[in-house]
Structure formats: C-alpha cells, structure tokens
Motif scaffolding. Structure first.
Motif, mmCIF file in Angstrom:
data_model
loop_
_atom_site.group_PDB
_atom_site.id
_atom_site.type_symbol
_atom_site.label_atom_id
_atom_site.label_comp_id
_atom_site.label_asym_id
_atom_site.label_seq_id
_atom_site.Cartn_x
_atom_site.Cartn_y
_atom_site.Cartn_z
ATOM 1 N N ASN A 142 -58.426 17.983 -83.273
ATOM 2 C CA ASN A 142 -57.289 17.211 -83.604
ATOM 3 C C ASN A 142 -57.870 16.482 -84.841
ATOM 4 O O ASN A 142 -58.994 15.717 -84.814
ATOM 5 C CB ASN A 142 -56.633 16.565 -82.482
ATOM 6 N N SER A 166 -55.646 14.650 -86.913
ATOM 7 C CA SER A 166 -54.597 13.946 -87.578
ATOM 8 C C SER A 166 -54.960 12.558 -87.751
ATOM 9 O O SER A 166 -55.955 11.875 -87.036
ATOM 10 C CB SER A 166 -53.488 14.130 -86.410
ATOM 11 N N VAL A 180 -53.423 10.262 -86.529
ATOM 12 C CA VAL A 180 -52.846 9.444 -85.397
ATOM 13 C C VAL A 180 -54.159 9.099 -84.568
ATOM 14 O O VAL A 180 -54.778 8.195 -83.825
ATOM 15 C CB VAL A 180 -52.240 10.363 -84.486
ATOM 16 N N LEU A 198 -59.121 14.652 -77.555
ATOM 17 C CA LEU A 198 -58.520 15.281 -78.599
ATOM 18 C C LEU A 198 -59.465 15.767 -79.772
ATOM 19 O O LEU A 198 -59.238 16.742 -80.428
ATOM 20 C CB LEU A 198 -57.605 13.923 -79.141
HETATM 21 C C1 NAG Z 1 -53.298 15.069 -82.417
HETATM 22 O O1 NAG Z 1 -53.010 14.275 -81.192
HETATM 23 C C2 NAG Z 1 -51.883 13.290 -81.492
HETATM 24 C C3 NAG Z 1 -51.904 12.156 -80.389
HETATM 25 O O2 NAG Z 1 -52.066 12.884 -79.186
HETATM 26 C C4 NAG Z 1 -50.680 14.259 -81.574
HETATM 27 O O3 NAG Z 1 -49.671 13.433 -81.610
HETATM 28 C C5 NAG Z 1 -50.743 15.185 -82.624
HETATM 29 O O4 NAG Z 1 -49.768 15.831 -82.603
HETATM 30 C C6 NAG Z 1 -52.225 16.082 -82.486
HETATM 31 N N1 NAG Z 1 -52.066 16.925 -83.771
HETATM 32 C C7 NAG Z 1 -52.567 18.211 -83.565
HETATM 33 C C8 NAG Z 1 -52.731 18.867 -84.739
HETATM 34 O O5 NAG Z 1 -53.072 18.780 -82.423
#
Ligand code: NAG
Ligand code: NAG
Ligand code: NAG
Length: 462
Positions: free
Chosen positions: A395, A397, A399, A390
């Motif tokens: 990514n 986020s 999360v 990720l």
């Molecule tokens: C980042 O990863 C999380 C967990 O898998 C996911 O829920 C979220 O949508 C992702 N965000 C982006 C911006 O890709």
C-alpha cells in the motif's frame, strides 16, 4: 557519675554515627537500575511489529554512520558556540551550525556538573548520583553497560586522546590512546597539544571507526581566570581550527556508496560566571551539541537549536552506529538525526529506543503498567504493527503515509514520557533518609552540648 557520663557519651556517639550513616545513605540513588553486569545485545532486540501474524522480522535499519569523531571540549559552555560571541570565538563551527549540513542543540547536563559523572552519563545514558563526585578523583573501570563497550564488542576500533579519566573508565577498550593528566590545572597548553599532536597521523589513517578527543585546556583556563578571561578567545579559536582540520579530513575521506561520517562537538559541562562548575546553574548545565554529517539536510539558516538532554546523545549514537542501546540509558534518540531515513526505518529506530526504555521502566518502577508513557508505547507499537501490515501489502497511498506520521508522533510522545519518568526515578535521592539523618545528627549534637553543660560540675568534682 563518671560511669554514667561515659555511657551517655557512647550513646550519643552511636546516635551520631547512625545519623551520618542515614544521611550518606540518602546520597545513593534508590537502587532501581537493572543489574550492573548484564548488557544489551543485538540478539535480544525486539522484532519489527506486524499486525495479524506474529511479528517475524528481526530486520534492523542500516546504520546511519560509518565513522564517528567525538570532539569533547571540557567546560564548553553553550554560549561560547551558539551565543552571540560564538561568531567571534568559533567562526568555522558557527558557519557549519548556520549554513552547513548540521544539527545543533543545547544539551542539558545534569548536576553534579563534574567531568567523571558527565563522561559516565554520555557513555551509559544513565544518571550517575552524587556519590560519583566523591569518586571523581579515583574512577575505577566502568562496569555498567555503555556505548564504548557496545562499540568495542561490535568490533569497532576506537582511538582515544585526552583526559585520562577515559582511560581509567575504559582500560581495555581503546585500540590506541594517550591520556593527558588534569593534575596541573595551571597548564592549559601542553594538555591540549598532547592531544592535537596525534591528529595529523590519525586522520590520515583508515584503520579506526571511532575517534574520541577530550580537550582539557578550556576548563583549566576557566578555573584560573573565569569565562571572561582574555585567554578564552585564543583557546576557542584553537579548538575551532582543530574542528576545521577534522572536518576537512572527514570530507576528503567521504567515498561514494559508503555510509557518511558524523562529527560531534560537545562539552561535558559548562562553566559558571566565576569559571567553576559542579552545580546546577544555567551556565554550568547548558552545553552545546553540534552534529555535523552529510546525512543531514543543509540548513537554510538555523539559530540556537532545541533543548535536549545530554544523555540523548547515547541512544542517538548507538542507533546511528547500529549498536544496541545501553540498557540503563534514559535518553531518547534525537529525532532530527533520523529525518532523512525512510518512514519504515524511522519507526523502527523509535521502536527500538521505546522497547529499551520500556524494559528499564519494568525493572525500575513497581507499577510500570500504569505509567502513561508505558501505555502510550504499547499503543504506538500496536499501531506500528498495523502500519507495517499495510506497508508490506504494498500500500503506497497517502492514507498510509499519514498513518505512519501519526505512529511516529505517538512513539515520540511515549519516549518523552518514559524518559522523563525514568529520570525522575533514577535521579531521586532518598530525601527521607537525608532529612532523617540530618535530624538525628542535630538532636545528637544538641544532647551532647546539653549533657556537656549538665555534667560539667561532676567532672570538676572528680
Ligand atoms: C491503503 O490502505 C488504506 C487504509 O487502510 C486504504 O483505505 C486504501 O484503500 C489502501 N490502498 C491500497 C491501494 O491498497
Ligand atoms: C514473515 O514476514 C514476511 C514479511 O516480512 C512474510 O512474507 C512471511 O510470510 C512471514 N513468515 C511467517 C512464517 O510468518
Ligand atoms: C604530555 O606528553 C609528555 C610526553 O609524552 C608527557 O611527559 C607529559 O606529562 C604530558 N602532559 C600532560 C599534561 O599529560
């Protein structure tokens, strides 16, 4: 009767020798360490985990420190620095502990709390056995994988002043050295002046990466007059002044854009209430460990730090300097030291330490796969791979941050479990042999005296 008694005597002699041999056998730790001659190398570091595709990145985080000074004060007891009297004994150090960019810990030394095994523990990260006490007076070169060898191999220039035990353990490792002898325990002045006399010129120079100092005077004072002697305070004030001198020199050398320095103050072991050491009482095993570096956050106010193992310094220094962790090390990196690095780097540092511990566990324990720490490490490594996937996808986020923190926690738990399993395994003296040997010996002695008593009349006959 004569013949029979001499046969009997030789029989008892053999019996006794077997008993003593068995007893001594028990003093050697169970041979579980990986081979003495092999050493960790950067090329066999594991790849950074990555889910999905095979992990292909051998990326290592940037080292944390450029230059390291280790100031080891022999028999420096934890309360001399971190206890209530620390303010009086070592005011400058104490100020750094409470308000500076520093991290301080109580580092537990394992018995035997004697200098040579402690130097071995600090440099190899492993747990030397009691046999090392016997060899304390005649220490040959250290062949086992160790931090000093790793640093030298990586091209670090090391300077050493102090207890000549180091010079015997590392005969070809130092670019420059001056060994002091601890033979004259009554001398607690010259033995330290011989170290300090080199400081001014060495601190001015830039041609070294690692400076190690081992001061013996405090230990000698302990042996002469104990921890409450009137000689203790002047000696500790002297040590405090030296630390101040080193710290100021390092601060003035700090250059924008280059990696920061690390100054380590530690003891090899503590000192009992009578001034001796060797055993496992609290004042003998509790040593202070103070890490000072602009790489750390300035503390609000920190009291006596958490407890770590003395051997935890070994992987911490190795990772901090970008060196492979010595393969027999059972220590785990001190997490606070990594706190200012990125989450990706923190995970990677813990991964490297975990991988090294898991390899040692494989070599040391037959059913290592069932070890809870080993299993936990596998789980953490997998989660780390998912996190990396990720992360590389960009990514950012919350999360993902939370997920990373969870992996971090998993790694820390795995390291703790593997380190404690290994310490138990390596520190396990062969109790069975020792008890069996002792029994054989007692039986032999009993037989001997009984025989002596029974055979006596026949002797006077002849
Ligand atoms: C980042 O990863 C999380 C967990 O898998 C996911 O829920 C979220 O949508 C992702 N965000 C982006 C911006 O890709
Ligand atoms: C190796 O990893 C990088 C990311 O670090 C990725 O972009 C690249 O596609 C990977 N290469 C292969 C052959 O898997
Ligand atoms: C200190 O250094 C001097 C001169 O180099 C030497 O003669 C003496 O033995 C040293 N003292 C100790 C305790 O090592």
């Amino acid at each position: 009767m004569k013949v029979r008694s001499s046969v009997f005597a030789s029989f008892i002699l053999i019996f006794e020798v077997v008993g003593i041999a068995l007893f001594l056998r028990g003093f050697f730790p169970v041979p579980v360490k990986s081979s003495f001659s092999s050493k960790s190398s950067l090329s066999d570091q594991p790849k950074e985990p990555l889910a999905g595709s095979a992990p292909n990145s051998s990326r290592l985080p940037q080292p944390l420190f450029k230059r390291v000074v280790i100031m080891l004060v022999d028999a420096l007891r934890e309360d001399f620095v971190l206890g209530p009297s620390g303010r009086m004994y070592m005011p400058y150090t104490r100020h750094l502990v409470e308000k500076g960019s520093s991290q301080s810990f109580v580092a537990k030394a394992r018995p035997p709390t004697v200098t040579m095994p402690r130097i071995k523990a600090l440099t190899t990260g492993s747990i030397p056995g009691f046999i090392d006490v016997v060899m304390n007076l005649n220490s040959p070169a250290l062949l086992e994988d160790n931090l000093i060898w790793q640093a030298k191999t990586a091209g670090k220039r090391i300077v050493f002043y102090g207890d000549d035990t180091w010079v015997r353990l590392f005969p070809k490792h130092f670019m420059e050295y001056d060994g002091t002898t601890s033979f004259f325990v009554s001398d607690y002045t010259e033995v330290d002046n011989n170290v300090t006399r080199h400081l001014d010129s060495t601190l001015k120079r830039d041609d070294w990466d690692m400076l190690i100092l081992h001061y013996l005077g405090l230990d000698h004072i302990g042996h002469i007059s104990g921890p409450h002697s009137s000689l203790i305070q002047p000696k500790l004030l002297e040590m405090d002044d030296i630390l101040k001198k080193i710290h100021s020199a390092l601060v003035s050398k700090e250059a924008e854009g280059s990696l920061p320095y690390l100054l380590v103050l530690c003891g090899d072991h503590g000192m009992s209430e009578t001034g001796s050491h060797g055993g496992s009482s609290e004042p003998e095993v509790n040593t202070p460990l103070v890490l000072i570096s602009p790489a750390f956050k300035r503390k609000g106010k920190q009291q006596r730090g958490p407890v770590v193992e003395q051997v935890d310094l070994t992987p911490t220094l190795a990772l901090g300097l970008g060196l492979p962790i010595s393969q027999n090390s059972v220590g785990r990196v001190i997490p606070g030291v990594l706190e200012e690095t990125s989450l990706r780097d923190q995970l990677r540092f813990l991964h490297l330490n975990g991988h090294q511990l898991s390899c040692l566990l494989k070599d040391s324990v037959a059913d290592y796969e069932k070890d809870p720490g080993f299993e936990q490490f596998r789980v953490a490594e997998k989660a780390h791979g998912n996190w990396m996937k990720l992360y590389l996808e960009g990514n950012t986020s919350e999360v993902l941050t939370n997920m990373g923190k969870k992996v971090l926690k998993q790694y820390l738990e795995a390291l703790a479990a593997m380190s404690s399993a290994l310490s138990k395994q390596l520190g396990k003296y062969d109790m069975y042999s020792m008890v069996a040997g002792m029994n054989w010996w007692i039986i032999a002695v009993l037989w001997q005296s009984t025989a002596h008593f029974l055979l006596k009349p026949s002797h006077s006959d002849g």
